[in-house]
Write a protein that holds these residues in place. Structure first.
Motif, short mmCIF file in Angstrom:
data_model
loop_
_atom_site.label_atom_id
_atom_site.label_comp_id
_atom_site.label_asym_id
_atom_site.label_seq_id
_atom_site.Cartn_x
_atom_site.Cartn_y
_atom_site.Cartn_z
N PRO A 1 39.13 34.57 50.49
CA PRO A 1 39.24 35.02 49.12
C PRO A 1 40.30 36.17 48.84
O PRO A 1 41.00 36.35 47.99
CB PRO A 1 37.78 35.72 48.87
CG PRO A 1 36.94 34.90 49.74
CD PRO A 1 37.69 34.54 50.73
N HIS A 2 40.38 37.01 49.89
CA HIS A 2 41.42 38.07 49.76
C HIS A 2 42.86 37.66 49.61
O HIS A 2 43.68 38.34 48.97
CB HIS A 2 41.18 39.33 50.78
CG HIS A 2 41.90 40.56 50.38
ND1 HIS A 2 41.60 41.38 49.21
CD2 HIS A 2 42.77 41.35 51.11
CE1 HIS A 2 42.20 42.38 49.31
NE2 HIS A 2 42.98 42.24 50.45
N ASN A 3 43.29 36.76 50.34
CA ASN A 3 44.40 36.18 50.67
C ASN A 3 44.77 35.60 48.91
O ASN A 3 45.69 35.93 48.44
CB ASN A 3 44.75 34.93 51.40
CG ASN A 3 44.51 35.50 53.18
OD1 ASN A 3 44.77 36.53 53.22
ND2 ASN A 3 44.62 34.43 53.79
N ALA B 1 43.42 36.87 46.24
CA ALA B 1 43.26 37.72 45.39
C ALA B 1 44.56 38.36 45.30
O ALA B 1 45.29 39.13 44.39
CB ALA B 1 42.14 38.79 45.69
N LEU B 2 45.33 38.59 46.53
CA LEU B 2 46.64 39.32 46.59
C LEU B 2 47.86 38.31 46.05
O LEU B 2 48.88 38.69 45.68
CB LEU B 2 46.90 39.45 48.05
CG LEU B 2 46.10 40.87 48.50
CD1 LEU B 2 47.18 41.22 49.64
CD2 LEU B 2 46.17 41.97 47.48
N PHE C 1 42.91 48.37 42.36
CA PHE C 1 42.62 47.16 42.64
C PHE C 1 41.75 46.99 43.91
O PHE C 1 40.82 46.19 43.72
CB PHE C 1 43.89 46.29 42.70
CG PHE C 1 43.87 45.07 43.58
CD1 PHE C 1 43.32 43.90 42.73
CD2 PHE C 1 44.24 44.83 44.87
CE1 PHE C 1 43.40 42.61 43.30
CE2 PHE C 1 44.25 43.62 45.43
CZ PHE C 1 43.53 42.54 44.50
N PRO D 1 33.50 40.84 46.23
CA PRO D 1 34.05 39.47 46.80
C PRO D 1 35.20 39.48 47.36
O PRO D 1 35.47 38.72 48.15
CB PRO D 1 33.28 38.35 46.07
CG PRO D 1 32.28 39.09 45.09
CD PRO D 1 32.83 40.69 45.01
N LYS D 2 36.31 39.85 46.53
CA LYS D 2 37.76 39.67 46.78
C LYS D 2 37.99 40.09 47.91
O LYS D 2 39.42 39.94 48.36
CB LYS D 2 38.48 39.91 45.43
CG LYS D 2 38.57 41.33 45.21
CD LYS D 2 39.62 41.64 43.97
CE LYS D 2 39.68 43.41 43.83
NZ LYS D 2 39.47 43.69 42.55
N LEU D 3 37.31 41.11 48.69
CA LEU D 3 37.66 41.80 49.79
C LEU D 3 37.51 40.96 51.11
O LEU D 3 37.80 41.31 52.26
CB LEU D 3 37.18 43.18 50.01
CG LEU D 3 37.46 44.00 48.99
CD1 LEU D 3 36.75 45.32 49.24
CD2 LEU D 3 38.95 44.42 48.82
N ILE D 4 36.70 39.97 50.76
CA ILE D 4 36.48 38.94 52.00
C ILE D 4 37.52 37.91 52.60
O ILE D 4 38.56 37.72 51.82
CB ILE D 4 35.35 37.90 51.51
CG1 ILE D 4 33.82 38.74 51.34
CG2 ILE D 4 34.88 36.81 52.52
CD1 ILE D 4 33.26 39.21 52.34
N GLY D 5 37.75 38.15 53.93
CA GLY D 5 38.50 37.25 54.61
C GLY D 5 38.12 35.93 55.37
O GLY D 5 38.62 35.18 55.39
N SER E 1 34.95 33.64 54.69
CA SER E 1 33.66 33.30 53.84
C SER E 1 32.55 32.86 54.72
O SER E 1 31.29 32.77 54.04
CB SER E 1 34.20 32.45 52.60
OG SER E 1 35.40 32.05 52.62
N HIS F 1 38.25 41.06 55.07
CA HIS F 1 39.63 40.73 55.55
C HIS F 1 40.41 41.90 56.45
O HIS F 1 40.11 43.11 56.04
CB HIS F 1 40.50 40.29 54.38
CG HIS F 1 41.79 39.75 54.64
ND1 HIS F 1 42.90 40.24 55.54
CD2 HIS F 1 42.31 38.54 54.40
CE1 HIS F 1 43.86 39.36 55.71
NE2 HIS F 1 43.43 38.41 54.93
N THR G 1 42.22 44.51 54.58
CA THR G 1 41.50 45.21 53.86
C THR G 1 40.98 46.68 54.46
O THR G 1 41.06 47.77 53.90
CB THR G 1 40.13 44.61 52.96
OG1 THR G 1 39.40 44.40 54.00
CG2 THR G 1 40.59 43.50 52.34
#
Lengths: 136, 152
Positions: A13-15, A17-18, B35, B55-59, B61, B67, B70
């Motif tokens: 998800p973070h890839n 999001a960026l 952000f 959830p957008k900080l997850i690397g 899943s 991640h 982060t």
């Protein structure tokens, strides 16, 4: 290439999001782009992208290079990452990381990476990292 | 100061926030910090950074885990805020090099960081940072970073 791209669209998800994009792959090499975006700015007075976003770009590119070196999807963890910032990034321009896994043992993989903005001979950052396979 | 005045420059904002401790005004002025959900808090007499979980900080899943990038971002932002708020630097310090050790995987929850300036010269500062989640004595990541400061 398509399977590896999943790390940039669905699985991580973070890839996503960026806005990271996998541009190219080799046997143990990954080329990943971070498009310029206003939400990534770390210094509002210069418009320069935050170091943290560059760290994430490098971590993602290095992890992909390791997976390509092993030739299959493996759960990986980053052990360490060292980044040297060679010059400030130009605002408004995307950043490209070229990562190469130059050595892998059964458990540990060693990666180096360069980040540039179109001209590889004038890089923004250089990095070195180690990764470990999680037990399966 | 009246509301009709133009918004302060970053240097002015930093000077104000050093006095008022309204840290949100500073982190709101930095798009990437906004952000990432990275903010500065004053807790029990010390200045900490918090990266609020989304959830957008997850690397990964599957685990799930934050991640690695982060955590690097939180450590670096924490060092920059420490330098901006605790030293006399007038501009955002420029990172020269950053070495991150990832010690444990980050869980899907808020993460904290605390920076310590280990050496501050006229032009260069060395900063050590640690990040943790539930237990401060078990950090999940640490970093050593070198920054170029603007001369006062």
């Amino acid at each position: 290439m398509e399977r590896c791209s999943l790390f940039y669209t669905d699985i991580v998800p973070h890839n996503h999001a960026l806005g990271l994009k996998l541009l190219d792959i080799g046997p143990a090499e990954a080329v990943v782009e971070l498009p310029y975006a206003d939400f990534l700015v770390g210094n509002p007075e210069t418009g320069v992208i935050a170091g943290g976003a560059v760290t994430t770009l490098i971590d993602a590119a290095c992890g992909s290079a390791v997976i390509l070196r092993f030739g299959r999807f493996l759960p990986l963890v980053t052990l360490d990452l060292r980044i040297d910032y060679l010059r400030p990034a130009r605002p408004g321009t995307s950043l490209t990381a070229v990562a190469e896994c130059y050595r892998a043992t059964r458990q540990v993989a060693f990666v180096r990476a360069l980040v540039h903005q179109g001209d590889k001979s004038n890089p923004v950052a250089s990095a070195q990292g180690t990764f470990m396979r999680l037990e399966e | 100061m009246s509301d009709t005045q133009p918004s302060p420059t970053l240097a002015e904002l930093v000077l104000q926030v050093r006095k008022t401790r309204e840290y949100g005004r500073l982190t709101d002025a930095i798009p990437y910090a906004r952000f990432m959900g990275i903010g500065v808090e004053h807790l029990a007499g010390e200045m900490l950074c918090r990266m609020t979980y989304t959830p957008k900080l997850i690397g990964n899943s599957f685990l799930p885990a934050l991640h690695g990038g982060t955590l690097g971002a939180l450590l670096e932002c924490s060092a920059i805020f420490e330098l901006l708020l605790q030293t006399e630097t007038q501009r955002v310090p420029k990172v020269i090099s950053l070495t991150v050790d990832f010690l444990r995987s980050g869980k899907a929850q808020d993460t904290f960081a605390r920076a310590f300036i280990t050496r501050q010269g006229r032009r260069v500062a060395n900063v050590r940072v640690e990040a943790w989640q539930d237990d401060r004595t078990r950090p999940i990541a640490s970093a050593n970073a070198l920054f170029l400061l603007s001369e006062p």
